[in-house]
Write a protein that holds these residues in place. Structure first.
Motif, short mmCIF file in Angstrom:
data_model
loop_
_atom_site.label_atom_id
_atom_site.label_comp_id
_atom_site.label_asym_id
_atom_site.label_seq_id
_atom_site.Cartn_x
_atom_site.Cartn_y
_atom_site.Cartn_z
N THR A 82 0.85 -1.18 0.00
CA THR A 82 0.00 0.00 0.00
C THR A 82 0.90 1.24 0.00
O THR A 82 2.12 1.15 0.15
N ALA A 83 0.27 2.40 -0.15
CA ALA A 83 1.05 3.65 -0.10
C ALA A 83 1.78 3.77 1.24
O ALA A 83 2.93 4.21 1.30
N ARG A 84 1.12 3.36 2.30
CA ARG A 84 1.73 3.45 3.62
C ARG A 84 2.94 2.53 3.75
O ARG A 84 3.99 2.94 4.24
N SER A 85 2.80 1.28 3.30
CA SER A 85 3.93 0.36 3.43
C SER A 85 5.07 0.76 2.50
O SER A 85 6.25 0.59 2.84
N ARG A 86 4.75 1.30 1.33
CA ARG A 86 5.83 1.77 0.44
C ARG A 86 6.63 2.87 1.12
O ARG A 86 7.85 2.93 0.98
N GLU A 87 5.95 3.76 1.83
CA GLU A 87 6.65 4.83 2.54
C GLU A 87 7.60 4.25 3.58
O GLU A 87 8.76 4.67 3.69
N VAL A 88 7.12 3.28 4.35
CA VAL A 88 7.96 2.64 5.36
C VAL A 88 9.15 1.94 4.71
O VAL A 88 10.29 2.06 5.18
N LEU A 89 8.90 1.23 3.62
CA LEU A 89 9.96 0.45 2.97
C LEU A 89 10.97 1.36 2.27
O LEU A 89 12.17 1.05 2.26
N HIS A 90 10.51 2.45 1.68
CA HIS A 90 11.46 3.38 1.06
C HIS A 90 12.36 4.01 2.12
O HIS A 90 13.54 4.26 1.88
N ASP A 91 11.80 4.27 3.31
CA ASP A 91 12.61 4.80 4.40
C ASP A 91 13.69 3.79 4.79
O ASP A 91 14.86 4.13 4.98
N GLY A 92 13.29 2.51 4.91
CA GLY A 92 14.27 1.48 5.24
C GLY A 92 15.33 1.33 4.17
O GLY A 92 16.52 1.18 4.46
N GLU A 93 14.90 1.38 2.91
CA GLU A 93 15.85 1.28 1.79
C GLU A 93 16.86 2.43 1.84
O GLU A 93 18.07 2.23 1.62
N PHE A 94 16.38 3.63 2.13
CA PHE A 94 17.27 4.79 2.22
C PHE A 94 18.29 4.62 3.33
O PHE A 94 19.49 4.87 3.15
N ARG A 95 17.84 4.15 4.49
CA ARG A 95 18.74 3.99 5.62
C ARG A 95 19.79 2.91 5.37
O ARG A 95 20.94 3.04 5.78
N VAL A 96 19.38 1.85 4.69
CA VAL A 96 20.30 0.72 4.48
C VAL A 96 21.30 1.01 3.37
O VAL A 96 22.49 0.73 3.49
N TRP A 97 20.84 1.58 2.24
CA TRP A 97 21.68 1.63 1.05
C TRP A 97 22.19 3.02 0.68
O TRP A 97 23.17 3.13 -0.04
N ARG A 98 21.55 4.07 1.13
CA ARG A 98 21.97 5.41 0.70
C ARG A 98 22.55 6.25 1.82
O ARG A 98 23.28 7.20 1.57
N MET A 99 22.24 5.92 3.04
CA MET A 99 22.70 6.70 4.18
C MET A 99 23.83 5.94 4.86
O MET A 99 23.65 4.81 5.30
N GLY A 100 24.99 6.52 4.93
CA GLY A 100 26.11 5.86 5.59
C GLY A 100 25.86 5.68 7.07
O GLY A 100 25.07 6.40 7.68
N ALA A 101 26.54 4.71 7.66
CA ALA A 101 26.35 4.41 9.07
C ALA A 101 26.86 5.53 9.97
O ALA A 101 26.49 5.60 11.14
N VAL A 102 27.71 6.41 9.44
CA VAL A 102 28.26 7.52 10.21
C VAL A 102 28.04 8.80 9.42
O VAL A 102 28.16 8.82 8.19
N ASN A 103 27.71 9.89 10.11
CA ASN A 103 27.50 11.19 9.49
C ASN A 103 28.87 11.82 9.20
O ASN A 103 29.54 12.31 10.11
N THR A 104 29.28 11.79 7.95
CA THR A 104 30.60 12.31 7.56
C THR A 104 30.52 13.68 6.89
O THR A 104 31.55 14.22 6.48
#
Length: 285
Positions: A82-104
């Motif tokens: 659903t639109a809601r689950s896509r929002e949750v999953l896109h957030d997870g995708e961003f955290r895992v693959w696009r956002m580094g583990a440390v703020n550089t």
């Protein structure tokens, strides 16, 4: 609308069925515009050791909560996002693959959020604090919370009466503020580091000793555990973290093991998953 954060699991390896289901849907359904057969989902979760009853119960709860859309073809039920689950999953995708583990790339900006709520608003206070922690804020003193870098606060306040009692600012620390001390006061660094260390203990060099041999199951466990760790990390600026901070080493291990498992995991899903295009079935009522 923001999804209220779940209560965190006490330790890695104790993942709830919903965390594993969201990891599966994010990895193999998100972006494909398909529904997947319930039987396929039961098979996948069974490989990770989740019982059929627990999976069915969780799927029903997710559908009632607006995270899954169910349709029927013949005697089979298929599940889609659903639109809601896509929002949750896109957030997870961003955290895992696009956002580094440390703020550089921190520019020295802090987001400050203050609130003062009536004593009778205990639930509102609890929900607000949970959302702030989920968004990476730390409690500095009293009702003052801070987060490194700009934060979009409005989604955190969605649906809360407390929103009218919140004040938000962006600021930079000035002398005589000791930023290292500020970070230690606002966040429990030892607890964050310990979660990365436990992840490394389980995954550095091999699969967990108590884990399944199946590549798909191992990949789902790996990613669900990693997301659990990074979602509870405020991503503090590198220059204000201890020299032996384990986050970047853990991130390298995650990505290496994921890549090693990926070909076999995708081969399994290519044979296992029964899917239909989104538009081909009628909703389950």
């Amino acid at each position: 609308m923001i999804q209220d954060p779940p209560s965190p699991d006490t330790d890695l390896g104790a993942l709830r069925p919903q965390a594993l289901l969201l990891t599966f849907f994010g990895g193999y359904i998100l972006g494909r515009r398909v529904h997947v057969a319930t039987a396929s989902v039961l098979d996948v979760l069974g490989r990770v050791g989740v019982s059929e009853d627990a999976t069915r119960s969780t799927l029903s709860r997710m559908a009632r909560g607006g995270l899954l859309h169910r349709v029927r073809r013949g005697r089979s039920v298929y599940l889609g996002l659903t639109a809601r689950s896509r929002e949750v999953l896109h957030d997870g995708e961003f955290r895992v693959w696009r956002m580094g583990a440390v703020n550089t790339h921190w520019d020295g900006t802090w987001t400050l959020l203050g609130f003062s709520l009536p004593d009778s608003w205990q639930r509102q206070r609890h929900v607000l604090r949970s959302r702030l922690l989920w968004a990476g804020f730390g409690a500095l003193q009293g009702g003052l919370w801070i987060a490194p870098s700009p934060v979009e606060v409005e989604p955190l306040l969605d649906g809360l009466e407390a929103a009218a009692h919140v004040k938000v600012f962006q600021a930079r620390a000035l002398p005589p503020t000791d930023v290292d001390e500020l970070v230690r006061d606002a966040w429990h660094l030892e607890a964050v580091a310990a979660r990365y260390e436990r992840f490394l203990d389980r995954w550095d060099g091999s699969a967990p000793p108590d884990g399944p041999a199946d590549s798909l199951a191992r990949q789902l466990l790996l990613q669900a555990e990693w997301l659990q760790v990074v979602r509870r990390d405020p991503r503090l600026p590198r220059e204000h973290l201890p020299a032996d901070w384990p986050a970047e080493r853990a991130q390298r291990v995650f990505r290496s093991v994921y890549a090693e498992l990926d070909p076999a995991a995708r081969a399994i899903t290519a044979e296992l998953l029964d899917t239909i295009p989104d538009e081909e079935s009628e909703p389950v009522v």
